[in-house]
Scaffold this motif. Structure first.
Motif: not given
Length: 102
Positions: A55-72
């Motif tokens: 159950f990976p948290e980052y398997a595919g797509g666009h994410y804004t990380l918890a720091d609020g400034t990093t886009e992944m």
């Protein structure tokens, strides 16, 4: 499109989402998760991914990380291996990076 609020921005292009999480970067583009190999549309983004486990948290797509400034952005990739991809089509990701005033 990904827009940056700051004038100076940094980007990282790598293969591991775990490496990306440890860096102070505005944009990271990652892959190597194989999209979780097995997906259940609208219910489960991924069942298993290398380096992330079940159950990976980052398997595919666009994410804004918890720091609020990093886009992944995590690509599901093109790889075809011995384990079949279930509801997980190979993909090529196109990212348009624009200045904030555009």
């Amino acid at each position: 499109s990904v827009q940056f609020p700051r004038q100076t921005s940094s980007a990282n292009f790598g293969s591991s989402t775990n490496t990306a999480l440890k860096q102070d970067i505005d944009l990271t583009v990652s892959g190597h998760a194989h999209g979780g190999q097995v997906r259940i549309p609208f219910l489960l983004n991924g069942l298993y991914a290398p380096d992330q486990g079940v159950f990976p948290e980052y398997a595919g797509g666009h994410y804004t990380l918890a720091d609020g400034t990093t886009e992944m952005v995590v690509s599901r990739g093109l790889c075809k291996n011995l384990i079949p991809r279930v509801f997980n089509q190979p993909e090529v990701v196109v990212i348009d990076i624009k200045a904030e005033n555009e």
